[in-house]
Structure formats: C-alpha cells, structure tokens
Design a protein around this motif. Structure first.
Motif, PDB file in Angstrom:
ATOM      1  N   GLN A 183       0.844  -1.118  -0.029  1.00 29.86           N
ATOM      2  CA  GLN A 183       0.091  -0.023   0.225  1.00 29.86           C
ATOM      3  C   GLN A 183       0.674   1.079  -0.056  1.00 29.86           C
ATOM      4  O   GLN A 183       0.647   2.195  -0.674  1.00 29.86           O
ATOM      5  CB  GLN A 183      -0.895  -0.094   1.293  1.00 29.86           C
ATOM      6  CG  GLN A 183      -2.276   0.778   0.998  1.00 29.86           C
ATOM      7  CD  GLN A 183      -3.097   0.514   2.127  1.00 29.86           C
ATOM      8  OE1 GLN A 183      -2.977  -0.704   2.834  1.00 29.86           O
ATOM      9  NE2 GLN A 183      -4.063   1.401   2.488  1.00 29.86           N
TER      10      GLN A 183
ATOM     11  N   VAL B  92       2.195   1.702  -3.409  1.00 31.26           N
ATOM     12  CA  VAL B  92       1.400   1.844  -4.618  1.00 31.26           C
ATOM     13  C   VAL B  92       0.542   3.380  -4.646  1.00 31.26           C
ATOM     14  O   VAL B  92       0.165   4.022  -5.388  1.00 31.26           O
ATOM     15  CB  VAL B  92       0.180   1.020  -4.634  1.00 31.26           C
ATOM     16  CG1 VAL B  92      -0.842   1.339  -5.817  1.00 31.26           C
ATOM     17  CG2 VAL B  92       1.060  -0.601  -4.987  1.00 31.26           C
ATOM     18  N   ASN B  93       0.503   3.738  -3.173  1.00 28.92           N
ATOM     19  CA  ASN B  93      -0.270   4.948  -3.119  1.00 28.92           C
ATOM     20  C   ASN B  93       0.010   6.303  -3.654  1.00 28.92           C
ATOM     21  O   ASN B  93      -0.707   7.037  -4.171  1.00 28.92           O
ATOM     22  CB  ASN B  93      -0.213   5.310  -1.323  1.00 28.92           C
ATOM     23  CG  ASN B  93      -1.392   4.735  -0.732  1.00 28.92           C
ATOM     24  OD1 ASN B  93      -2.369   4.946  -0.992  1.00 28.92           O
ATOM     25  ND2 ASN B  93      -1.156   4.418   0.558  1.00 28.92           N
TER      26      ASN B  93
ATOM     27  N   SER C 138      -1.577   5.743  -7.134  1.00 26.12           N
ATOM     28  CA  SER C 138      -3.031   5.809  -7.049  1.00 26.12           C
ATOM     29  C   SER C 138      -3.616   7.104  -6.751  1.00 26.12           C
ATOM     30  O   SER C 138      -4.611   7.459  -7.261  1.00 26.12           O
ATOM     31  CB  SER C 138      -3.557   4.792  -5.896  1.00 26.12           C
ATOM     32  OG  SER C 138      -3.162   5.196  -4.403  1.00 26.12           O
TER      33      SER C 138
ATOM     34  N   GLY D 261      -3.498  -5.034  -0.077  1.00 26.68           N
ATOM     35  CA  GLY D 261      -2.816  -3.872  -0.170  1.00 26.68           C
ATOM     36  C   GLY D 261      -2.737  -2.903  -1.360  1.00 26.68           C
ATOM     37  O   GLY D 261      -3.348  -1.739  -1.417  1.00 26.68           O
TER      38      GLY D 261
ATOM     39  N   SER E 140      -6.559  -1.697  -1.315  1.00 25.83           N
ATOM     40  CA  SER E 140      -6.876  -0.803  -0.256  1.00 25.83           C
ATOM     41  C   SER E 140      -6.164   0.379  -0.917  1.00 25.83           C
ATOM     42  O   SER E 140      -6.718   1.609  -0.603  1.00 25.83           O
ATOM     43  CB  SER E 140      -6.031  -1.256   1.107  1.00 25.83           C
ATOM     44  OG  SER E 140      -6.756  -2.475   1.390  1.00 25.83           O
ATOM     45  N   ALA E 141      -4.987   0.256  -1.567  1.00 31.70           N
ATOM     46  CA  ALA E 141      -4.299   1.651  -2.100  1.00 31.70           C
ATOM     47  C   ALA E 141      -5.225   2.725  -2.869  1.00 31.70           C
ATOM     48  O   ALA E 141      -5.227   3.726  -2.847  1.00 31.70           O
ATOM     49  CB  ALA E 141      -3.243   1.217  -2.898  1.00 31.70           C
TER      50      ALA E 141
ATOM     51  N   THR F  19      -8.215   5.307  -0.554  1.00 28.71           N
ATOM     52  CA  THR F  19      -7.854   6.466  -0.848  1.00 28.71           C
ATOM     53  C   THR F  19      -8.867   7.226  -1.625  1.00 28.71           C
ATOM     54  O   THR F  19      -9.384   8.639  -1.175  1.00 28.71           O
ATOM     55  CB  THR F  19      -6.573   6.688  -1.642  1.00 28.71           C
ATOM     56  OG1 THR F  19      -5.418   5.990  -0.985  1.00 28.71           O
ATOM     57  CG2 THR F  19      -6.136   8.114  -1.889  1.00 28.71           C
TER      58      THR F  19
ATOM     59  N   ALA G  70      -4.164  10.085  -0.424  1.00 25.48           N
ATOM     60  CA  ALA G  70      -2.989   9.301  -0.742  1.00 25.48           C
ATOM     61  C   ALA G  70      -1.789   9.451   0.260  1.00 25.48           C
ATOM     62  O   ALA G  70      -1.171   8.278   0.703  1.00 25.48           O
ATOM     63  CB  ALA G  70      -2.649   9.277  -2.061  1.00 25.48           C
TER      64      ALA G  70
ATOM     65  N   ASP H  25      -2.935   8.057   3.410  1.00 26.69           N
ATOM     66  CA  ASP H  25      -2.906   6.613   3.639  1.00 26.69           C
ATOM     67  C   ASP H  25      -1.468   6.093   3.826  1.00 26.69           C
ATOM     68  O   ASP H  25      -0.962   4.982   4.454  1.00 26.69           O
ATOM     69  CB  ASP H  25      -3.486   6.107   2.315  1.00 26.69           C
ATOM     70  CG  ASP H  25      -4.150   4.649   2.425  1.00 26.69           C
ATOM     71  OD1 ASP H  25      -4.582   4.506   3.676  1.00 26.69           O
ATOM     72  OD2 ASP H  25      -4.340   3.814   1.543  1.00 26.69           O
ATOM     73  N   ILE H  26      -0.578   6.899   2.994  1.00 24.00           N
ATOM     74  CA  ILE H  26       0.918   6.694   3.208  1.00 24.00           C
ATOM     75  C   ILE H  26       1.277   6.831   4.839  1.00 24.00           C
ATOM     76  O   ILE H  26       2.166   5.909   5.243  1.00 24.00           O
ATOM     77  CB  ILE H  26       1.825   7.554   2.346  1.00 24.00           C
ATOM     78  CG1 ILE H  26       1.535   7.174   0.841  1.00 24.00           C
ATOM     79  CG2 ILE H  26       3.463   7.481   2.783  1.00 24.00           C
ATOM     80  CD1 ILE H  26       2.156   8.113  -0.315  1.00 24.00           C
TER      81      ILE H  26
ATOM     82  N   SER I  39       0.196   3.789   6.209  1.00 24.00           N
ATOM     83  CA  SER I  39       1.086   2.281   6.055  1.00 24.00           C
ATOM     84  C   SER I  39       2.325   2.428   6.558  1.00 24.00           C
ATOM     85  O   SER I  39       2.784   1.419   7.087  1.00 24.00           O
ATOM     86  CB  SER I  39       1.205   2.347   4.526  1.00 24.00           C
ATOM     87  OG  SER I  39      -0.199   2.525   3.970  1.00 24.00           O
TER      88      SER I  39
END
Length: 459
Positions: free
Chosen positions: A92, A95-96, A99, A143, A146-147, A151, A377, A380-381, A384
């Motif tokens: 995740q 990829v965030n 994404s 993951g 979810s990314a 987001t 994002a 989310d990072i 993560s």
C-alpha cells in the motif's frame, strides 16, 4: 433531494468498503496458527477441526476473541508472520503515490470500483489459499486494492461533502466503520472458522464486497461521470508533500498511529510474561477500546461543529493523551489496569484522525486545487508507514531494549510532536487560493462540473 440521497448512498458505499478492508485485515488471525502448524508439519489448514489456537481456558479457538496478531512461535516463523502481516501496508505504501495521481486524473468512482474488484479477488484468494505463499500473495493483493479503494473512498467523501460540519460528520462516520471492522473481524472470523470452515468468512466478505461494487455501479456509474471532463487538474502529489502544513498533518497521523501499530504485535506476550494473563484476558485486551474510539469521533465532530478554528488543538490534545497513555502501559500490573491506557490511546487516535483528516481537505481547498486523491494518498501513506513497521520492527525493539522503553519512546514522541500542531493554528483564517477552478467559478460556470459545484455552494 435526489442529490442528497445519492450522496448518502455513496457514503454508504465508502463506509462498507472501509469496513470490509479492515475486516479482511483482521479476519485472517484465526487461520494463521493452522498454517504455521502446517509449515511445521504438525497439521493441515483445511478445516475447523482442532484449531491451533485451542486452549484450556477458552475451550476453543483463542482467536474468537479480538487479539490482532497470532502468538509468537519463535525463530523463522516469527519473521514469516511479521512479514505476512506487514505485506499489505508495505505494498500500500508503494502504490499510494501512483493511486493518488491516478485518482486525480480519472476521478474517484472508477478507482474505488477497481479497488473493490481487487479486494474481491484478494478475498477469494484468501478463501482458497493452501500455503504461506498464497496467503502472502492474497495479503499483498489486498494492499493493492486498499491503496485505491481507501484513498478514493475518503477523497470521494471530501469531494461530496464540501462544507463543514457535514464533511467532519461524514469522515467521522467512515472512521467509526474502520474501528468497527477492526473490532468485529476476529470474533466474526473465529466463529465462522470454527463452526463452518476457514473458507466461509472470506466467502461472506467477498459476497458483501461484490454487492458493494454493484451498489456503486447503480448509484454513480464510473463511466457515466461526465462532470470529470471539466474537472481541473489536481496538484501533483510531490508538491503536496512539500507543503509544510500538509507535512505537519501527515507527520501527526504517522506518529499517533505508531503506538497502536507497535503495541498490537507485542502486548500479548508482555501481558503473559509480566502479569500471567490468561488467554481470554489477552484476547479481550482491545475490545473495550472500541467504545472510547467511537466516543472520541463523536466528541471531535461536535466540537469541530461548534469551534471549527480549534481543529489543531483537538489534534494536539489527542497526541498528548496518546503520549501519556503509552507511558502508563508498562506500569500496569493486571488486566483491568492495562485496559485504561489502551482506551486512552484509542480515544486520542480518534481525536487526531477526526480533527486532521478534514483539515487535509481544507488545506487543499485553500492552498491548492480542490481535488483530493493525492492528499488522501499522503494520509494513507502516513498510516501505512506505521503499520508496515509495526509487525516487523516492534518485536525487535522489545527484544533489544525492552517493552517499557518501547512505550516510553512512543509516548515521548507523541508528547513532543503535539506542540508542532500549533503551526496549524492560523489555517482556519486562510482564504481560498485563486486556482483555475475558483477563477472559473467567480466568472460563472462554464462547464458541467462547475455548474454542479456552483449549485452545491448555493445549496
């Protein structure tokens, strides 16, 4: 009225997606012991009979109770378990950035649908996994889903609920669903695993995920989002990352979640060693913390509605509570005492998250362009980072420095970071930037997207 109903249905779709993601994150707990036993050659992972977590006091699978991580088994298996649980957050994290940029370019609905589709495949892979490698692939695939889903879902809420206090209420509802998913998954998975087999919990979650995707298609078809054509280009994620206000919020989100991410894989062994806790006590450790988390969300939403200029203070207060609670954990001597600081940690996290997630959207509104994929994002990072390090690093810190030192360090970090949020004190006094979108709106709507936004502002 029709637009309001559609907005509520979209909120429902996002909340279900977040609920499913966190349930899938946790429901794996009852199955892991059998896979570990199979890797040792001590049994299979094919059915509910004789779970590896069976114990005398519980009379069955210990994972019927909400313990997040399986008990440590020593050696290489500890590493495998840690990597398995961290793989979702690690992928995740990678990829965030992509994404967030994609969401800003194509809109919120299509990435949300794609994330739900990937989560659906991940859940089916969990259901039919036969070895560690398949479990790892399913976890990593989750993951990836979810990314996009998490987001895009949070960004969609921020976009649809553009005014306060409606935005804080909607984001608070999403946070409550995340908390409930984390609480409900272990007993949900444990009961179905024990009485119906290991595939049933995942098949149920897959069915709900499929229904959620179909509801999204019915409410807001991604291919029919014509307003996207006239939507301005969002600020690149690398520019948002160097915005000092957004960086302060991201640092706070990471710091406040580190105690939870680091305690979950380590507190069970500490309780057994330091206070001789029984299996049911270890399993019930986090159960009471759900209620102060929901209370924290409710209190922050109400306070933000009455005193919106104090959002920074609610976050700083939450970090101070987290820091004090973390320092108190090693001083606890029985099960009843340890519940109190854990409740304090979850209450503080609720204050920080509920206060700062809407602040990110506001910062984008007033300093950049009101497109929210990249900024969430970044959020989310931040999460993560904490949850990728927790299952792998926390055990090593406890082994080399001790459990008390780990908690004191995490508590000190939160207490020291709390004053940094003073930097956000004047954020509420900022005025919207003269971005391309705002200039268009001041001149009058020139496209479908601008017309819709103008109508929402008037409404």
């Amino acid at each position: 009225e029709a637009r309001r109903q559609r907005r509520l249905l979209l909120l429902l779709v996002v909340c279900v997606a977040l609920l499913l993601d966190n349930m899938l994150y946790m429901v794996i707990v009852p199955i892991v012991p059998d896979y570990i036993a199979a890797m040792r050659g001590g049994g299979g992972a094919a059915g509910p009979a004789a779970p590896a977590g069976a114990n005398e006091s519980g009379g069955g699978n210990r994972s019927l109770l909400p313990a997040r991580y399986p008990p440590a088994t020593g050696g290489n298996e500890d590493v495998q378990i840690g990597v398995l649980f961290a793989s979702k957050a690690m992928l995740q994290l990678l990829v965030n950035p992509l994404s967030g940029t994609l969401i800003d370019r194509v809109g919120y609905e299509l990435p949300l649908l794609a994330g739900l589709a990937v989560m659906f495949l991940s859940t089916l892979t969990f259901a039919f996994a036969a070895n560690y490698a398949t479990l790892f692939a399913a976890r990593s695939l989750q993951g990836l889903g979810s990314a996009f889903a998490d987001t895009a879902g949070i960004a969609l809420i921020a976009d649809r609920y553009s005014e306060e206090p409606a935005r804080s209420r909607a984001l608070g509802t999403a946070l409550a669903c995340i908390s409930f998913g984390s609480l409900a998954a272990p007993p949900f998975g444990g009961v179905l695993y024990q009485f119906a087999g290991k595939r049933v919990p995942f098949l149920v979650l897959a069915a709900v995920c499929l229904l959620d995707g179909l509801l999204l298609l019915a409410v807001e078809p991604p291919c029919g989002a014509g307003a996207r054509a006239n939507m301005p280009v969002g600020t690149p994620i690398h520019r948002l990352m160097v915005d000092p206000y957004i960086a302060v919020v991201a640092g706070a989100l990471t710091t406040c979640n580190i105690p939870l991410a680091f305690l979950e894989p380590t507190i069970a062994n500490w309780m057994k060693e330091s206070m001789g806790a029984s299996e049911w006590e270890v399993g019930l450790t986090w159960l009471p913390a759900f209620f102060p988390h929901v209370l924290g969300v409710y209190v922050t939403v109400r306070l933000a509605a009455a005193y919106p200029h104090l959002q920074w203070f609610y976050g700083a207060l939450g970090m101070a509570i987290i820091g004090a609670s973390s320092c108190l954990v090693p001083a606890c001597r029985n099960f009843g005492q340890v519940i109190v600081p854990l409740c304090g940690i979850c209450f503080g996290i609720a204050l920080v998250d509920t206060a700062l997630l809407p602040t990110l959207a506001f910062l984008v509104d007033v300093r950049h362009v009101s497109v929210y994929g990249s900024v969430y994002a970044i959020a989310d990072i931040s999460y993560s980072v904490a949850y990728a390090l927790g299952p792998i690093v926390a055990g090593q810190i406890v082994h080399t420095m001790g459990f008390a030192q780990l908690n004191l360090g995490m508590g000190l970090a939160n207490v020291l970071y709390a004053p940094v949020l003073l930097f956000l004190k004047n954020v509420c006094q900022m005025k919207p930037s003269h971005s391309e979108r705002n200039i268009l709106l001041e001149e009058g709507p020139k496209g479908l997207y601008d017309t819709i936004k103008m109508e929402e502002r008037k409404g």
